[in-house]
Scaffold this motif. Sequence first.
Motif, PDB file in Angstrom:
ATOM      1  N   ILE A 147     -62.881 -13.943 -60.160  1.00 19.02           N
ATOM      2  CA  ILE A 147     -63.888 -14.400 -61.120  1.00 19.02           C
ATOM      3  C   ILE A 147     -65.083 -13.458 -60.986  1.00 19.02           C
ATOM      4  CG2 ILE A 147     -65.465 -16.221 -61.836  1.00 19.02           C
ATOM      5  CD1 ILE A 147     -63.592 -18.280 -60.743  1.00 19.02           C
ATOM      6  N   HIS A 148     -65.511 -12.919 -62.115  1.00 18.65           N
ATOM      7  CA  HIS A 148     -66.725 -12.096 -62.124  1.00 18.65           C
ATOM      8  C   HIS A 148     -67.873 -12.982 -62.604  1.00 18.65           C
ATOM      9  CE1 HIS A 148     -69.293  -8.664 -62.191  1.00 18.65           C
ATOM     10  NE2 HIS A 148     -69.500  -8.744 -63.496  1.00 18.65           N
ATOM     11  N   PHE A 149     -68.831 -13.207 -61.728  1.00 19.99           N
ATOM     12  CA  PHE A 149     -69.947 -14.115 -62.013  1.00 19.99           C
ATOM     13  C   PHE A 149     -71.152 -13.325 -62.540  1.00 19.99           C
ATOM     14  CE2 PHE A 149     -67.455 -16.122 -58.638  1.00 19.99           C
ATOM     15  CZ  PHE A 149     -67.282 -17.405 -59.139  1.00 19.99           C
ATOM     16  N   LYS A 150     -71.584 -13.660 -63.756  1.00 23.58           N
ATOM     17  CA  LYS A 150     -72.779 -13.046 -64.346  1.00 23.58           C
ATOM     18  C   LYS A 150     -73.935 -14.032 -64.188  1.00 23.58           C
ATOM     19  CE  LYS A 150     -72.076 -10.768 -68.206  1.00 23.58           C
ATOM     20  NZ  LYS A 150     -71.641 -10.428 -69.589  1.00 23.58           N
ATOM     21  N   PRO A 151     -74.895 -13.728 -63.295  1.00 21.84           N
ATOM     22  CA  PRO A 151     -75.914 -14.726 -62.952  1.00 21.84           C
ATOM     23  C   PRO A 151     -76.976 -14.960 -64.013  1.00 21.84           C
ATOM     24  CG  PRO A 151     -76.269 -12.696 -61.736  1.00 21.84           C
ATOM     25  CD  PRO A 151     -74.970 -12.523 -62.461  1.00 21.84           C
ATOM     26  N   ASN A 152     -76.952 -14.197 -65.114  1.00 24.04           N
ATOM     27  CA  ASN A 152     -77.825 -14.500 -66.254  1.00 24.04           C
ATOM     28  C   ASN A 152     -79.306 -14.521 -65.865  1.00 24.04           C
ATOM     29  OD1 ASN A 152     -78.409 -15.107 -68.926  1.00 24.04           O
ATOM     30  ND2 ASN A 152     -77.988 -17.299 -68.716  1.00 24.04           N
ATOM     31  N   GLY A 153     -79.715 -13.482 -65.110  1.00 20.04           N
ATOM     32  CA  GLY A 153     -81.110 -13.396 -64.694  1.00 20.04           C
ATOM     33  C   GLY A 153     -81.362 -13.945 -63.305  1.00 20.04           C
ATOM     34  N   GLY A 170     -61.895 -23.993 -55.747  1.00 18.87           N
ATOM     35  CA  GLY A 170     -62.731 -24.631 -54.738  1.00 18.87           C
ATOM     36  C   GLY A 170     -64.205 -24.447 -55.061  1.00 18.87           C
ATOM     37  N   GLN A 171     -65.023 -24.458 -54.029  1.00 18.57           N
ATOM     38  CA  GLN A 171     -66.469 -24.371 -54.238  1.00 18.57           C
ATOM     39  C   GLN A 171     -66.858 -23.019 -54.817  1.00 18.57           C
ATOM     40  OE1 GLN A 171     -68.749 -25.302 -50.765  1.00 18.57           O
ATOM     41  NE2 GLN A 171     -70.730 -25.091 -51.798  1.00 18.57           N
ATOM     42  N   LEU A 172     -67.627 -23.046 -55.885  1.00 14.63           N
ATOM     43  CA  LEU A 172     -68.081 -21.829 -56.554  1.00 14.63           C
ATOM     44  C   LEU A 172     -69.508 -21.512 -56.116  1.00 14.63           C
ATOM     45  CD1 LEU A 172     -66.753 -22.648 -60.143  1.00 14.63           C
ATOM     46  CD2 LEU A 172     -65.650 -21.229 -58.383  1.00 14.63           C
ATOM     47  N   PRO A 173     -69.902 -20.247 -56.162  1.00 14.25           N
ATOM     48  CA  PRO A 173     -71.261 -19.882 -55.743  1.00 14.25           C
ATOM     49  C   PRO A 173     -72.322 -20.498 -56.644  1.00 14.25           C
ATOM     50  CG  PRO A 173     -70.171 -18.027 -56.794  1.00 14.25           C
ATOM     51  CD  PRO A 173     -69.118 -19.066 -56.597  1.00 14.25           C
ATOM     52  N   VAL A 174     -73.495 -20.690 -56.090  1.00 12.37           N
ATOM     53  CA  VAL A 174     -74.617 -21.266 -56.845  1.00 12.37           C
ATOM     54  C   VAL A 174     -75.731 -20.212 -56.925  1.00 12.37           C
ATOM     55  CG1 VAL A 174     -76.365 -23.070 -56.931  1.00 12.37           C
ATOM     56  CG2 VAL A 174     -74.062 -23.596 -56.107  1.00 12.37           C
ATOM     57  N   PHE A 182     -79.696 -24.826 -62.017  1.00 14.13           N
ATOM     58  CA  PHE A 182     -78.360 -24.329 -62.343  1.00 14.13           C
ATOM     59  C   PHE A 182     -77.494 -25.468 -62.885  1.00 14.13           C
ATOM     60  CE2 PHE A 182     -73.991 -23.357 -60.663  1.00 14.13           C
ATOM     61  CZ  PHE A 182     -73.692 -22.362 -61.577  1.00 14.13           C
ATOM     62  N   ALA A 183     -76.895 -25.228 -64.067  1.00 16.28           N
ATOM     63  CA  ALA A 183     -76.079 -26.261 -64.710  1.00 16.28           C
ATOM     64  C   ALA A 183     -74.587 -25.978 -64.609  1.00 16.28           C
ATOM     65  CB  ALA A 183     -76.475 -26.381 -66.184  1.00 16.28           C
ATOM     66  N   THR A 206     -70.547 -16.948 -67.012  1.00 18.43           N
ATOM     67  CA  THR A 206     -71.994 -16.721 -67.071  1.00 18.43           C
ATOM     68  C   THR A 206     -72.727 -17.978 -66.628  1.00 18.43           C
ATOM     69  OG1 THR A 206     -71.684 -15.199 -68.928  1.00 18.43           O
ATOM     70  CG2 THR A 206     -73.917 -16.038 -68.555  1.00 18.43           C
ATOM     71  N   ALA A 207     -73.771 -17.779 -65.844  1.00 15.51           N
ATOM     72  CA  ALA A 207     -74.552 -18.920 -65.345  1.00 15.51           C
ATOM     73  C   ALA A 207     -75.318 -19.582 -66.480  1.00 15.51           C
ATOM     74  CB  ALA A 207     -75.522 -18.456 -64.262  1.00 15.51           C
ATOM     75  N   VAL A 208     -75.311 -20.908 -66.457  1.00 14.18           N
ATOM     76  CA  VAL A 208     -76.105 -21.702 -67.406  1.00 14.18           C
ATOM     77  C   VAL A 208     -77.247 -22.332 -66.632  1.00 14.18           C
ATOM     78  CG1 VAL A 208     -76.107 -23.635 -69.007  1.00 14.18           C
ATOM     79  CG2 VAL A 208     -74.062 -22.188 -68.800  1.00 14.18           C
TER      80      VAL A 208
END
Length: 208
Positions: A147-153, A170-174, A182-183, A206-208
């Motif tokens: 999974i490529h996580f785009k932290p959106n700022g 499992g647990q995903l990064p925050v 973080f939503a 992408t982070a919401v």
Amino acid sequence: FRPEPYEDRGKWYVGYGTTCNPADYPVPLTEEEADLLLRQALVSKEKVVNDLLRKYDISITQYQFDALLSFTYTLGSQWINPEYRLCSYLIRGIHHYDEVEVVNAIATWCHQGTTVLNHLADRRLQEAYLFLYGQYDNNAADMYTYIHFKPNGGEVENKTVFFPVGRAYGQLPVPELKGKIFAGWALADGTLLTGDEIAISNLTVTAV
């Protein structure tokens, strides 16, 4: 094997992926000449890896050395920094870490800038399995997905994380962003991941 110089992302290579000045190779190389170039290029990489092993009195197997050499040949020596996971794991003792941790420490080096290159991810996974199990010809690229996580700022410790295929994430990064709550991680269609999904294919969220 490529007998003539070729360009890839602004750099020139020849033979078995040896960096070069194309002007130095007006005549196509034979496979024997390319093999010699490769072996000469590996000498400096061997020294870099050996220097690390000697400095911290690290003992590894031949296949682990081969994996690190392959890794260093394509990446360079930038990973040799105690602040980075792979180097840190070697210094502390690689036996303290499980398969997923080692795979991620190696496979994380799969980007050009912030973009994941799938062929690099595949190579890193193959190197990780060689390092772990001594399997020179392995299908590790089919056994892990990312999974490529785009932290959106915001900020997240690891933007690309590898997971074993067929198991729940499992647990995903925050991620953290000052003044924001973080939503969740959203797919392109807006669906939020819960972490209960089964890892099947590569995703970008992408982070919401």
